[in-house]
Motif scaffolding. Structure first.
Motif, PDB file in Angstrom:
ATOM      1  N   UNK A 141       0.870  -1.336   0.192  1.00  0.00           N
ATOM      2  CA  UNK A 141       0.172   0.114  -0.032  1.00  0.00           C
ATOM      3  C   UNK A 141       0.790   1.203   0.170  1.00  0.00           C
ATOM      4  N   UNK A 142       0.306   2.231  -0.690  1.00  0.00           N
ATOM      5  CA  UNK A 142       1.154   3.503  -0.695  1.00  0.00           C
ATOM      6  C   UNK A 142       0.123   4.672  -0.766  1.00  0.00           C
ATOM      7  N   UNK A 143       0.843   5.995  -0.133  1.00  0.00           N
ATOM      8  CA  UNK A 143       0.025   7.053  -0.083  1.00  0.00           C
ATOM      9  C   UNK A 143       0.595   8.009  -1.268  1.00  0.00           C
ATOM     10  N   UNK A 144       1.846   7.834  -1.580  1.00  0.00           N
ATOM     11  CA  UNK A 144       2.218   8.955  -2.529  1.00  0.00           C
ATOM     12  C   UNK A 144       3.171   7.825  -3.488  1.00  0.00           C
ATOM     13  N   UNK A 185      -8.109  -6.964   4.089  1.00  0.00           N
ATOM     14  CA  UNK A 185      -8.691  -6.162   5.211  1.00  0.00           C
ATOM     15  C   UNK A 185      -7.246  -6.180   6.001  1.00  0.00           C
ATOM     16  N   UNK A 186      -7.114  -5.154   6.646  1.00  0.00           N
ATOM     17  CA  UNK A 186      -6.142  -4.959   7.894  1.00  0.00           C
ATOM     18  C   UNK A 186      -6.702  -4.197   8.957  1.00  0.00           C
ATOM     19  N   UNK A 187      -6.342  -4.473  10.028  1.00  0.00           N
ATOM     20  CA  UNK A 187      -6.672  -3.877  11.461  1.00  0.00           C
ATOM     21  C   UNK A 187      -5.784  -2.674  11.929  1.00  0.00           C
ATOM     22  N   UNK A 188      -4.890  -2.856  10.942  1.00  0.00           N
ATOM     23  CA  UNK A 188      -3.470  -1.871  11.318  1.00  0.00           C
ATOM     24  C   UNK A 188      -3.737  -0.440  10.520  1.00  0.00           C
ATOM     25  N   UNK A 189      -4.155  -0.763   9.378  1.00  0.00           N
ATOM     26  CA  UNK A 189      -4.272   0.631   8.385  1.00  0.00           C
ATOM     27  C   UNK A 189      -5.709   0.650   7.829  1.00  0.00           C
TER      28      UNK A 189
END
Length: 197
Positions: A141-144, A185-189
């Motif tokens: 996963x990436x934001x930028x 799914x993730x419970x961390x992000x």
């Protein structure tokens, strides 16, 4: 963690509209404001012309992958590296963490894959990026996605996995090849974690 004070943010800026939409939906469901969410495409701060590089003189060194200290990049890469064959171009992987380097070395099967643990300053890293005609840009996963932007700046052929930020910026680009993802799914992000399919 910041839901309690996100109402006071002047702006929440995303690079891709898909991630911004997910936050809008999440905030709407929680009764939080969404009028401060914006999508702004970003660009690199460096250009190849500013780098003293011998790329054209050295020829093709194969592919490079810059993991740095990113857990998301390392976890995805651990699933891709075992698929790299000796008939594929050489692959050099750079990380700043010894534990990442040792973990990646345990999954390498091809002799043409090298894992290097080295902390590079930005000038050295940018120069090194121009030595490789291919960049492997993968992540859970990436934001930028600086690695993708760096590959674009270097003019490299790039293998990316299908993340919203990558697809929105590079889906119509020539010189990009795509790896398929499965998501969990993730419970961390807040985002769904990608892994290769």
């Amino acid at each position: 963690n910041y839901d309690a004070y996100v109402h006071a943010f002047d702006a929440i800026i995303f690079r891709d509209s898909s991630s911004a939409d997910k936050f809008r939906q999440d905030f709407t469901a929680k009764g939080l404001r969404t009028d401060n969410i914006y999508v702004v495409p970003w660009a690199n701060s460096w250009q190849v012309k500013d780098i003293d590089s011998t790329y054209s003189k050295n020829g093709d060194l194969g592919f490079v992958c810059f993991v740095a200290g990113s857990t998301s990049k390392c976890e995805y890469l651990k699933k891709v590296v075992p698929q790299w064959r000796e008939s594929d171009p050489p692959l050099s992987i750079y990380t700043t963490r010894n534990d990442f380097a040792e973990n990646l070395k345990t999954v390498v099967k091809a002799k043409n894959v090298a894992v290097k643990c080295q902390d590079l300053d930005s000038t050295s890293r940018h120069r090194l990026m121009t030595f490789y005609r291919g960049h492997l840009v993968v992540s859970q996963g990436e934001a930028y996605g600086y690695a993708a932007a760096n590959a674009e700046t270097a003019g490299a052929f790039t293998i990316m996995n299908q993340l919203p930020v990558f697809e929105e910026s590079y889906k119509s680009s020539q010189g990009v090849s795509w790896l398929s993802n499965v998501y969990s799914k993730s419970d961390k992000v807040r985002y769904e974690i990608a892994s290769p399919s």
